[in-house]
Design an enzyme around this catalytic site. Structure first.
Site, mmCIF file in Angstrom:
data_model
loop_
_atom_site.group_PDB
_atom_site.id
_atom_site.type_symbol
_atom_site.label_atom_id
_atom_site.label_comp_id
_atom_site.label_asym_id
_atom_site.label_seq_id
_atom_site.Cartn_x
_atom_site.Cartn_y
_atom_site.Cartn_z
ATOM 1 N N HIS A 268 0.863 -1.191 0.000
ATOM 2 C CA HIS A 268 0.000 0.000 0.000
ATOM 3 C C HIS A 268 0.896 1.238 0.000
ATOM 4 O O HIS A 268 1.750 1.362 -0.869
ATOM 5 C CB HIS A 268 -0.930 -0.096 1.221
ATOM 6 C CG HIS A 268 -2.057 0.878 1.264
ATOM 7 N ND1 HIS A 268 -2.438 1.673 0.232
ATOM 8 C CD2 HIS A 268 -2.929 1.153 2.268
ATOM 9 C CE1 HIS A 268 -3.477 2.412 0.586
ATOM 10 N NE2 HIS A 268 -3.797 2.129 1.823
ATOM 11 N N HIS A 307 -2.398 -2.198 -9.603
ATOM 12 C CA HIS A 307 -3.386 -1.528 -8.744
ATOM 13 C C HIS A 307 -4.665 -2.349 -8.762
ATOM 14 O O HIS A 307 -5.041 -2.900 -9.795
ATOM 15 C CB HIS A 307 -3.679 -0.113 -9.265
ATOM 16 C CG HIS A 307 -4.279 0.767 -8.236
ATOM 17 N ND1 HIS A 307 -5.624 0.757 -7.950
ATOM 18 C CD2 HIS A 307 -3.728 1.674 -7.405
ATOM 19 C CE1 HIS A 307 -5.864 1.630 -6.985
ATOM 20 N NE2 HIS A 307 -4.735 2.206 -6.635
ATOM 21 N N ASP A 363 2.775 5.383 -6.480
ATOM 22 C CA ASP A 363 4.009 5.235 -5.696
ATOM 23 C C ASP A 363 5.254 5.082 -6.555
ATOM 24 O O ASP A 363 6.368 5.098 -6.029
ATOM 25 C CB ASP A 363 3.875 4.005 -4.774
ATOM 26 C CG ASP A 363 2.850 4.270 -3.684
ATOM 27 O OD1 ASP A 363 1.919 3.469 -3.553
ATOM 28 O OD2 ASP A 363 2.978 5.298 -3.006
HETATM 29 C C1 SDX Z 1 -1.470 2.183 -3.282
HETATM 30 O O1 SDX Z 1 -6.234 0.942 -3.275
HETATM 31 C C2 SDX Z 1 -5.710 2.069 -3.469
HETATM 32 O O2 SDX Z 1 -6.331 2.986 -3.988
HETATM 33 C C3 SDX Z 1 -4.285 2.251 -3.006
HETATM 34 C C4 SDX Z 1 -3.595 3.553 -3.382
HETATM 35 C C5 SDX Z 1 -4.185 4.731 -2.619
HETATM 36 O O3 SDX Z 1 -4.111 5.860 -3.144
HETATM 37 O O4 SDX Z 1 -4.632 4.545 -1.458
HETATM 38 O O5 SDX Z 1 -3.752 3.767 -4.772
HETATM 39 C C6 SDX Z 1 -2.110 3.525 -3.040
HETATM 40 O O6 SDX Z 1 -1.452 1.364 -2.411
HETATM 41 C C7 SDX Z 1 -0.943 1.885 -4.658
HETATM 42 C C8 SDX Z 1 -0.370 0.436 -4.775
HETATM 43 C C9 SDX Z 1 1.042 0.418 -4.199
HETATM 44 N N1 SDX Z 1 1.541 -0.943 -4.132
HETATM 45 C C10 SDX Z 1 2.519 -1.387 -4.929
HETATM 46 O O7 SDX Z 1 3.027 -0.732 -5.830
HETATM 47 C C11 SDX Z 1 3.008 -2.803 -4.598
HETATM 48 C C12 SDX Z 1 3.147 -3.609 -5.890
HETATM 49 N N2 SDX Z 1 1.819 -3.862 -6.438
HETATM 50 C C13 SDX Z 1 1.204 -5.138 -6.138
HETATM 51 O O8 SDX Z 1 1.502 -5.670 -4.888
HETATM 52 C C14 SDX Z 1 -0.271 -5.187 -6.568
HETATM 53 O O9 SDX Z 1 -0.332 -4.704 -7.834
HETATM 54 C C15 SDX Z 1 -1.306 -4.496 -5.715
HETATM 55 C C16 SDX Z 1 -1.242 -4.906 -4.305
HETATM 56 C C17 SDX Z 1 -1.175 -3.017 -5.819
HETATM 57 C C18 SDX Z 1 -2.696 -4.887 -6.291
HETATM 58 O O10 SDX Z 1 -2.787 -6.247 -6.126
HETATM 59 P P1 SDX Z 1 -4.132 -7.033 -6.575
HETATM 60 O O11 SDX Z 1 -5.175 -6.118 -7.057
HETATM 61 O O12 SDX Z 1 -4.479 -7.966 -5.455
HETATM 62 O O13 SDX Z 1 -3.642 -7.795 -7.837
HETATM 63 P P2 SDX Z 1 -3.135 -9.264 -7.816
HETATM 64 O O14 SDX Z 1 -2.144 -9.467 -6.717
HETATM 65 O O15 SDX Z 1 -4.318 -10.162 -7.869
HETATM 66 O O16 SDX Z 1 -2.310 -9.317 -9.193
HETATM 67 C C19 SDX Z 1 -2.904 -9.731 -10.393
HETATM 68 C C20 SDX Z 1 -1.760 -10.401 -11.159
HETATM 69 C C21 SDX Z 1 -1.094 -11.513 -10.373
HETATM 70 O O17 SDX Z 1 -0.524 -12.380 -11.342
HETATM 71 P P3 SDX Z 1 -1.321 -13.814 -11.647
HETATM 72 O O18 SDX Z 1 -1.230 -14.603 -10.336
HETATM 73 O O19 SDX Z 1 -2.724 -13.415 -12.003
HETATM 74 O O20 SDX Z 1 -0.556 -14.435 -12.764
HETATM 75 O O21 SDX Z 1 -0.732 -9.419 -11.397
HETATM 76 C C22 SDX Z 1 0.467 -9.825 -10.712
HETATM 77 C C23 SDX Z 1 0.064 -10.835 -9.670
HETATM 78 O O22 SDX Z 1 1.131 -11.741 -9.397
HETATM 79 N N3 SDX Z 1 0.993 -8.591 -10.119
HETATM 80 C C24 SDX Z 1 2.271 -8.247 -10.133
HETATM 81 C C25 SDX Z 1 2.317 -6.980 -9.522
HETATM 82 N N4 SDX Z 1 1.088 -6.622 -9.167
HETATM 83 C C26 SDX Z 1 0.270 -7.623 -9.526
HETATM 84 N N5 SDX Z 1 3.380 -8.880 -10.616
HETATM 85 C C27 SDX Z 1 4.546 -8.192 -10.460
HETATM 86 N N6 SDX Z 1 4.658 -6.985 -9.872
HETATM 87 C C28 SDX Z 1 3.580 -6.356 -9.397
HETATM 88 N N7 SDX Z 1 3.690 -5.163 -8.828
#
Ligand code: SDX
Length: 428
Positions: A268, A307, A363
Site C-alpha cells: 500500500h 493496482h 508510488d
Molecule cells: C497504493 O487501493 C488504493 O487505492 C491504493 C492507493 C491509494 O491511493 O490509497 O492507490 C495507493 O497502495 C498503490 C499500490 C502500491 N503498491 C505497490 O506498488 C506494490 C506492488 N503492487 C502489487 O503488490 C499489486 O499490484 C497491488 C497490491 C497493488 C494490487 O494487487 P491485486 O489487485 O491484489 O492484484 P493481484 O495481486 O491479484 O495481481 C494480479 C496479477 C497476479 O498475477 P497472476 O497470479 O494473475 O498471474 O498481477 C500480478 C500478480 O502476481 N501482479 C504483479 C504486480 N502486481 C500484480 N506482478 C509483479 N509486480 C507487481 N507489482
C-alpha cells in the site's frame, strides 16, 4: 419490459428469488432468504479481500479504473493539481464544495494556527531510538494524541469532531517533521505560522540557524501538488481500515493510527519506500532486464506497479512525472529516474505486464521526487500519510453520518473441526 431485479434459481430446491438491483449492485443481505431448510442461516457471498464488494455508498471520490479517471467531489484530479492547493482541496473533500474566499481564509487561518503540539509530545517522541522508523514514530504519536484530546471520543458532536479534524490536519506535519529531525539528531523545529502549509512543513524539516526559513517556491508547490494527489482514493486499504475502526465509535486519533498502520504496508503506501529500495538494488539500467526476468519468474514484485482498481495508467503517476521535471530543475535529476523510465518502458510493452494490466501507480515516481528533495527513504510513507489525513477523516465523517452503517463485523465460512471433547495431557 425489463425490471431492475435479479432472478436467482436455487437448483437445490427449484425455488426462485427476485432480488432488487440498485446502482448495478445487489444487497448481500438479500441472499440470506436463499435456504434449503427453513432453519438454515441462509446464503452469504464470499469475497476475500473484498475484490467485488461495496462496503459503503460515498459521494467523495470517484475512480474509473479502466479509463484512469480520478475525481474529488466531481473535480478531475488534473484540474485540482493544476489550479488548486492542498488546503483548498482538503476543504473540498471534507465539505463537498470548493470554498468561497471567506470560507477558505477562515479554514486556512484555523489550520495554520493549530500547528503546535503539546510540549509533552516532544518528550514522548524523544523516547524513540535515534534510528526508529519515522512511520512507526508517526503512528505511535498519532495514537498517543488521543490521550491529549479526550473530547475526541465525543464523535457524535459535530463541533467536537471538526476541532479534532482541524488539529489532525494541522499537527501531523509537525509530528512528521519532528520524527525526521529525531532521526537526524537535530533539535526539533517549531512551526512557523507565517508560512504556507507545505512551506511550514519544509521549514520544520530543514531550518537550521537562520532567523527565518525561506522555502524554495518550486519545492513548496511541488509538495503541495503531491499532497493534492495523495489526499483521497475512495475505499483503499487504509481508508477501509479507518472506516472499520471508526465504526466501533472510537476517537479519530485512534482510528487514524490504524489507518496509517495499514498504509505503512509495502503493498500500500509503503510501496513508495519499497520502489526506491528496488531501484537502488537494480543500481544501473543495464541490470533492468535481469530484474524484469525475476519479476516474470515470480521471484520479485515490480514495486510501484499494479493496482486493484486502475487497469490503466494511474492518473496521479502521470501528473507526478510532470512534477518531477520541475523539481529536478531545482534539485538536479535523480539518477534513479533512468532506471525507473527503463522499467516503465519495458513493462508497458511486455505481455506479462500488459496482460495483467500492470501500470505505474502513484508510488512509482513519487519516491524519486522525494529523494531528489533530500527526504530519507524511510520518510516516504509519512509523506503519503500527511495528505491522506483529510481523506481518512472525510470518509470517517461520511461513515458516521450514514444511517445504513453499523459496526463492521464480517462473517466467515467455518471449515474447522466439529465439536470434540477435551483430551487430558497424559492422553495426547
Ligand atoms: C497504493 O487501493 C488504493 O487505492 C491504493 C492507493 C491509494 O491511493 O490509497 O492507490 C495507493 O497502495 C498503490 C499500490 C502500491 N503498491 C505497490 O506498488 C506494490 C506492488 N503492487 C502489487 O503488490 C499489486 O499490484 C497491488 C497490491 C497493488 C494490487 O494487487 P491485486 O489487485 O491484489 O492484484 P493481484 O495481486 O491479484 O495481481 C494480479 C496479477 C497476479 O498475477 P497472476 O497470479 O494473475 O498471474 O498481477 C500480478 C500478480 O502476481 N501482479 C504483479 C504486480 N502486481 C500484480 N506482478 C509483479 N509486480 C507487481 N507489482
Amino acid at each position: 419490459m425489463s425490471k431492475d431485479t435479479l432472478t436467482i434459481t436455487d437448483n437445490r430446491t427449484g425455488r426462485t428469488y427476485e432480488i432488487p438491483i440498485e446502482h448495478d449492485t445487489i444487497q448481500a443481505m438479500a441472499l440470506r432468504q436463499i435456504k434449503v431448510n427453513e432453519d438454515d442461516f441462509g446464503m452469504m457471498s464470499y469475497d476475500p479481500a473484498f475484490k467485488n464488494t461495496a462496503s459503503t455508498k460515498s459521494t467523495i471520490t470517484y475512480i474509473d479504473g479502466d479509463k484512469g479517471i480520478l475525481r474529488y467531489r466531481g473535480y478531475p484530479i488534473e484540474q485540482l493539481a493544476e489550479k488548486s492547493n492542498y488546503l483548498e482541496t482538503a476543504y473540498l473533500i471534507l465539505y463537498g464544495e470548493l470554498p468561497t474566499k471567506e470560507q477558505y481564509d477562515e479554514w486556512e487561518y484555523v489550520i495554520l494556527h493549530h500547528t503546535f503540539v503539546h510540549e509533552n509530545i516532544t518528550q514522548l517522541m524523544k523516547g524513540f531510538r535515534h534510528d526508529a522508523h519515522p512511520m512507526g514514530m508517526f503512528i505511535a504519536t498519532l495514537a498517543a494524541m488521543s490521550t491529549y484530546y479526550p473530547e475526541g471520543r465525543e464523535i457524535s458532536d459535530p463541533d467536537k469532531r471538526i476541532k479534532q479534524i482541524h488539529r489532525l490536519i494541522a499537527k501531523l506535519p509537525t509530528v512528521a517533521a519532528f520524527s525526521y529531525r529525531h532521526n537526524r539528531g537535530l533539535p526539533y523545529v517549531y512551526p512557523d505560522n507565517d508560512l504556507s502549509y507545505t512551506g511550514n512543513f519544509l521549514s520544520m524539516l530543514d531550518k537550521m540557524s537562520e532567523a527565518k526559513y525561506k522555502p524554495d517556491p518550486v519545492l513548496e508547490r511541488a509538495l503541495d501538488v503531491l499532497f493534492i494527489l495523495h489526499a483521497d482514493h475512495e475505499q483503499n486499504c487504509g481508508t477501509a481500515t479507518m472506516r472499520v475502526i471508526g465504526s466501533s465509535h472510537t476517537d479519530p486519533y485512534t482510528a487514524m493510527a490504524g489507518a496509517a498502520a495499514a498504509l505503512y504496508g509495502p503493498l500500500h503506501g509503503g510501496a513508495n519506500e519499497a520502489v526506491l529500495r528496488m531501484l537502488m538494488e537494480i543500481g544501473d539500467v543495464k541490470n533492468v532486464p535481469d530484474f524484469v526476468k525475476a519479476v516474470k519468474n515470480r521471484e520479485r514484485l515490480l514495486m510501484g506497479f499494479g493496482h486493484r482498481v486502475y487497469k490503466n495508467y494511474d492518473p496521479r503517476a502521470r501528473i507526478i512525472k510532470q512534477v518531477a521535471d520541475e523539481v529536478f530543475e531545482v534539485t538536479g535529476k535523480n539518477p534513479l529516474l533512468a532506471i525507473a523510465l527503463e522499467l516503465e518502458r519495458i513493462a508497458l510493452e511486455d505481455d506479462f505486464f500488459v496482460e495483467r494490466n500492470l501500470y505505474p501507480n502513484v508510488d512509482f515516481y513519487s519516491g524519486i521526487i522525494y529523494q531528489a528533495m533530500r527526504f530519507p527513504i524511510a520518510m516516504f510513507p509519512v509523506l503519503f500519510a500527511i495528505p491522506r489525513t483529510i481523506g481518512w477523516l472525510s470518509q470517517w465523517v461520511e461513515m458516521l453520518e450514514d444511517s445504513e452503517q453499523k459496526i463492521a463485523r464480517p462473517r466467515q465460512i467455518y471449515l474447522g473441526e466439529g465439536e470434540r471433547d477435551f483430551v487430558p495431557m497424559d492422553k495426547r
